[in-house]
Design an enzyme around this catalytic site. Structure first.
Site, PDB file in Angstrom:
ATOM      1  N   ASP A  11       0.838  -1.014  -0.086  1.00 24.36           N
ATOM      2  CA  ASP A  11      -0.120   0.020  -0.008  1.00 24.36           C
ATOM      3  C   ASP A  11       0.870   1.158   0.053  1.00 24.36           C
ATOM      4  O   ASP A  11       2.089   1.085   0.516  1.00 24.36           O
ATOM      5  CB  ASP A  11      -0.738  -0.086   1.162  1.00 24.36           C
ATOM      6  CG  ASP A  11      -1.698   1.027   1.421  1.00 24.36           C
ATOM      7  OD1 ASP A  11      -2.387   1.606   0.479  1.00 24.36           O
ATOM      8  OD2 ASP A  11      -1.664   1.592   2.710  1.00 24.36           O
ATOM      9  N   LEU A  12       0.421   2.349  -0.426  1.00 25.64           N
ATOM     10  CA  LEU A  12       1.197   3.494  -0.374  1.00 25.64           C
ATOM     11  C   LEU A  12       1.085   4.477   0.772  1.00 25.64           C
ATOM     12  O   LEU A  12       1.994   4.693   1.739  1.00 25.64           O
ATOM     13  CB  LEU A  12       0.880   4.410  -1.653  1.00 25.64           C
ATOM     14  CG  LEU A  12       1.646   5.706  -1.889  1.00 25.64           C
ATOM     15  CD1 LEU A  12       3.220   5.535  -2.123  1.00 25.64           C
ATOM     16  CD2 LEU A  12       1.110   6.576  -3.011  1.00 25.64           C
ATOM     17  N   ASP A  13      -0.125   4.921   0.868  1.00 24.75           N
ATOM     18  CA  ASP A  13      -0.346   5.950   1.989  1.00 24.75           C
ATOM     19  C   ASP A  13      -0.446   5.313   3.318  1.00 24.75           C
ATOM     20  O   ASP A  13      -0.992   4.433   3.674  1.00 24.75           O
ATOM     21  CB  ASP A  13      -1.854   6.514   1.876  1.00 24.75           C
ATOM     22  CG  ASP A  13      -1.842   7.208   0.622  1.00 24.75           C
ATOM     23  OD1 ASP A  13      -0.912   8.234   0.292  1.00 24.75           O
ATOM     24  OD2 ASP A  13      -2.866   7.171  -0.079  1.00 24.75           O
ATOM     25  N   THR A  19       1.297  10.512   4.000  1.00 20.99           N
ATOM     26  CA  THR A  19       0.441  11.529   3.439  1.00 20.99           C
ATOM     27  C   THR A  19      -0.906  11.753   4.276  1.00 20.99           C
ATOM     28  O   THR A  19      -1.694  12.455   3.840  1.00 20.99           O
ATOM     29  CB  THR A  19      -0.173  10.870   2.181  1.00 20.99           C
ATOM     30  OG1 THR A  19      -0.266   9.512   2.116  1.00 20.99           O
ATOM     31  CG2 THR A  19       1.037  11.331   1.148  1.00 20.99           C
ATOM     32  N   LYS A  47      -8.615   6.276   6.576  1.00 20.38           N
ATOM     33  CA  LYS A  47      -7.335   5.495   6.202  1.00 20.38           C
ATOM     34  C   LYS A  47      -7.795   4.122   5.419  1.00 20.38           C
ATOM     35  O   LYS A  47      -8.645   3.277   5.756  1.00 20.38           O
ATOM     36  CB  LYS A  47      -6.595   5.116   7.257  1.00 20.38           C
ATOM     37  CG  LYS A  47      -5.842   6.245   7.991  1.00 20.38           C
ATOM     38  CD  LYS A  47      -4.837   6.038   8.827  1.00 20.38           C
ATOM     39  CE  LYS A  47      -4.317   7.266   9.578  1.00 20.38           C
ATOM     40  NZ  LYS A  47      -3.295   7.080  10.635  1.00 20.38           N
ATOM     41  N   SER A 116      -2.556   0.627  -4.159  1.00 27.32           N
ATOM     42  CA  SER A 116      -2.992   1.815  -3.504  1.00 27.32           C
ATOM     43  C   SER A 116      -4.322   2.009  -3.888  1.00 27.32           C
ATOM     44  O   SER A 116      -4.630   2.170  -5.228  1.00 27.32           O
ATOM     45  CB  SER A 116      -2.138   3.138  -3.747  1.00 27.32           C
ATOM     46  OG  SER A 116      -2.762   4.306  -3.313  1.00 27.32           O
ATOM     47  N   ALA A 117      -5.414   2.705  -2.946  1.00 29.72           N
ATOM     48  CA  ALA A 117      -6.717   3.026  -3.459  1.00 29.72           C
ATOM     49  C   ALA A 117      -6.540   4.613  -3.855  1.00 29.72           C
ATOM     50  O   ALA A 117      -7.724   5.044  -4.636  1.00 29.72           O
ATOM     51  CB  ALA A 117      -7.462   3.003  -2.145  1.00 29.72           C
ATOM     52  N   SER A 118      -5.438   5.211  -3.839  1.00 24.44           N
ATOM     53  CA  SER A 118      -5.095   6.649  -4.404  1.00 24.44           C
ATOM     54  C   SER A 118      -5.197   6.788  -5.937  1.00 24.44           C
ATOM     55  O   SER A 118      -4.233   6.127  -6.329  1.00 24.44           O
ATOM     56  CB  SER A 118      -4.360   7.185  -3.573  1.00 24.44           C
ATOM     57  OG  SER A 118      -4.092   8.704  -3.980  1.00 24.44           O
ATOM     58  N   ASN A 120      -4.045   9.327  -6.797  1.00 25.90           N
ATOM     59  CA  ASN A 120      -2.906  10.308  -6.810  1.00 25.90           C
ATOM     60  C   ASN A 120      -1.543   9.762  -6.796  1.00 25.90           C
ATOM     61  O   ASN A 120      -0.495  10.268  -6.594  1.00 25.90           O
ATOM     62  CB  ASN A 120      -2.756  11.212  -5.687  1.00 25.90           C
ATOM     63  CG  ASN A 120      -4.194  12.238  -6.002  1.00 25.90           C
ATOM     64  OD1 ASN A 120      -3.998  13.070  -7.032  1.00 25.90           O
ATOM     65  ND2 ASN A 120      -5.248  12.622  -5.165  1.00 25.90           N
ATOM     66  N   LYS A 147     -11.014  -1.062  -1.573  1.00 23.77           N
ATOM     67  CA  LYS A 147     -10.865  -1.613  -0.368  1.00 23.77           C
ATOM     68  C   LYS A 147     -11.834  -1.741   0.499  1.00 23.77           C
ATOM     69  O   LYS A 147     -12.354  -0.239   0.551  1.00 23.77           O
ATOM     70  CB  LYS A 147      -9.695  -1.461   0.200  1.00 23.77           C
ATOM     71  CG  LYS A 147      -8.389  -1.662  -0.762  1.00 23.77           C
ATOM     72  CD  LYS A 147      -7.066  -0.921   0.018  1.00 23.77           C
ATOM     73  CE  LYS A 147      -5.856  -1.073  -1.035  1.00 23.77           C
ATOM     74  NZ  LYS A 147      -4.592  -0.198  -0.540  1.00 23.77           N
ATOM     75  N   GLU A 171       0.094  -3.559   4.498  1.00 22.17           N
ATOM     76  CA  GLU A 171      -1.023  -2.640   4.732  1.00 22.17           C
ATOM     77  C   GLU A 171      -0.996  -1.858   6.153  1.00 22.17           C
ATOM     78  O   GLU A 171      -0.715  -2.379   7.124  1.00 22.17           O
ATOM     79  CB  GLU A 171      -2.312  -3.319   4.650  1.00 22.17           C
ATOM     80  CG  GLU A 171      -2.972  -3.203   3.332  1.00 22.17           C
ATOM     81  CD  GLU A 171      -3.606  -1.835   3.177  1.00 22.17           C
ATOM     82  OE1 GLU A 171      -3.593  -1.076   3.915  1.00 22.17           O
ATOM     83  OE2 GLU A 171      -3.896  -1.654   1.716  1.00 22.17           O
ATOM     84  N   ASP A 172      -1.353  -0.379   6.083  1.00 16.20           N
ATOM     85  CA  ASP A 172      -1.649   0.290   7.507  1.00 16.20           C
ATOM     86  C   ASP A 172      -3.027   0.281   7.876  1.00 16.20           C
ATOM     87  O   ASP A 172      -3.300   0.813   8.912  1.00 16.20           O
ATOM     88  CB  ASP A 172      -0.909   1.655   7.463  1.00 16.20           C
ATOM     89  CG  ASP A 172      -1.844   2.622   6.666  1.00 16.20           C
ATOM     90  OD1 ASP A 172      -2.126   2.113   5.389  1.00 16.20           O
ATOM     91  OD2 ASP A 172      -2.160   3.604   7.036  1.00 16.20           O
TER      92      ASP A 172
HETATM   93  C1  BG6 Z   1      -5.800   5.762   0.527  1.00 15.16           C
HETATM   94  C2  BG6 Z   1      -5.876   6.621   1.642  1.00 15.16           C
HETATM   95  O1  BG6 Z   1      -4.516   5.347   0.037  1.00 15.16           O
HETATM   96  O2  BG6 Z   1      -6.292   6.565  -0.629  1.00 15.16           O
HETATM   97  C3  BG6 Z   1      -7.244   7.470   1.851  1.00 15.16           C
HETATM   98  O3  BG6 Z   1      -5.531   6.035   2.706  1.00 15.16           O
HETATM   99  C4  BG6 Z   1      -7.599   8.089   0.680  1.00 15.16           C
HETATM  100  O4  BG6 Z   1      -7.109   8.348   2.797  1.00 15.16           O
HETATM  101  C5  BG6 Z   1      -7.939   7.149  -0.588  1.00 15.16           C
HETATM  102  O5  BG6 Z   1      -8.874   8.574   0.932  1.00 15.16           O
HETATM  103  C6  BG6 Z   1      -8.048   7.720  -1.911  1.00 15.16           C
HETATM  104  O6  BG6 Z   1      -7.056   8.804  -2.037  1.00 15.16           O
HETATM  105  P1  BG6 Z   1      -7.309   9.764  -3.384  1.00 15.16           P
HETATM  106  O7  BG6 Z   1      -5.918  10.583  -3.731  1.00 15.16           O
HETATM  107  O8  BG6 Z   1      -7.720   9.015  -4.675  1.00 15.16           O
HETATM  108  O9  BG6 Z   1      -8.331  10.750  -3.055  1.00 15.16           O
HETATM  109 MG    MG Z   2      -2.567   3.037   3.667  1.00 13.97          MG
END
Ligand code: BG6
Ligand code: MG
Length: 218
Positions: A11-13, A19, A47, A116-118, A120, A147, A171-172
């Site tokens: 996982d990233l964040d 972040t 999270k 990663s779910a992000s 970004n 997730k 994973e955190d």
């Molecule tokens: C996860 C974070 O990695 O990504 C969450 O732990 C975050 O807090 C999620 O909401 C989605 O991120 P983003 O950058 O797509 O808004």
């Molecule tokens: Mg995380």
């Protein structure tokens, strides 16, 4: 089942970069504009959770109802603020030992993936020169289900042509541990045992991971 670990999925964040504070600052601003306070304690619930699911939790804390259009607007505004914050990230915001452990894994001949779910994630990898650490990157823009759905981790395994039994996840967040288990993968929890109740092994950070611990535990 015989498990021979050949791939580590990270996982990233909260695992590689710190972040959470930026997500928190951005969501706190959203809450402030909507007229309520959003505490650090409330933020724990976000999270690992996708952007829209995070907004739903935030709105439930503030007991606010918005139309779908307003939700899109708020999520977009939060993201723009978050992006302005991560644009200034520096390599010293890589969590202790993360770079070193991922390199160690690669030098040992194992494959590495980001899960990663992000949406970004790529921006952060590029900004901090981390892209070359991964054989595959699956982020929030490549999945339909967030997730704790296992889609992200199953896609990562598939991208590397691995069986789920050959992968472990780092994973955190509880949603991420649940996603790993739903995929049929073992999971190393990064953080505290109070938060990550059912991870298969828990360490406080990747700086505490040794290669031998993979062999010993999985
Ligand atoms: C996860 C974070 O990695 O990504 C969450 O732990 C975050 O807090 C999620 O909401 C989605 O991120 P983003 O950058 O797509 O808004
Ligand atoms: Mg995380």
């Amino acid at each position: 089942m015989m498990r021979i670990i050949k791939t580590c999925i990270f996982d990233l964040d909260g695992v590689i970069v710190d972040t959470a504070k930026y997500h928190y600052m951005a969501w706190k601003e959203t809450a402030r504009e909507l007229g309520f306070d959003f505490t650090e304690n409330d933020n724990e619930r976000l999270k690992g959770v996708s952007r829209m699911a995070s907004l739903e939790i935030l709105l439930s804390v503030g007991k606010i109802k918005l139309s779908d259009e307003e939700k899109e607007y708020q999520a977009d505004k939060k993201n723009k603020y978050y992006q302005s914050l991560i644009a200034g990230m520096k390599p010293d915001e890589i969590l202790h030992g993360a770079y070193e452990f991922i390199e160690l894994v690669r030098n040992a001949g194992l494959k590495t993936a980001l899960g990663s779910a992000s949406k970004n994630a790529m921006t952060i990898l590029n900004r901090l020169n981390l892209t070359q650490l991964f054989d595959a990157v699956i982020d929030g823009s490549q999945v339909i289900n967030a997730k704790p759905n296992p889609e992200i981790f199953l896609k990562a395994a598939k991208a590397l042509n691995m069986d789920v039994a050959q992968c472990i996840v780092f994973e955190d967040a509880q949603a991420g541990v649940d996603a790993a288990h739903a995929a049929g993968m073992k999971c190393v929890g990064i953080g505290s045992p109070d938060v990550l109740k059912n991870a298969d092994l828990i360490v406080s950070g990747l700086d505490k991971m040794l290669l031998g611990m993979i062999e010993e535990n999985f």
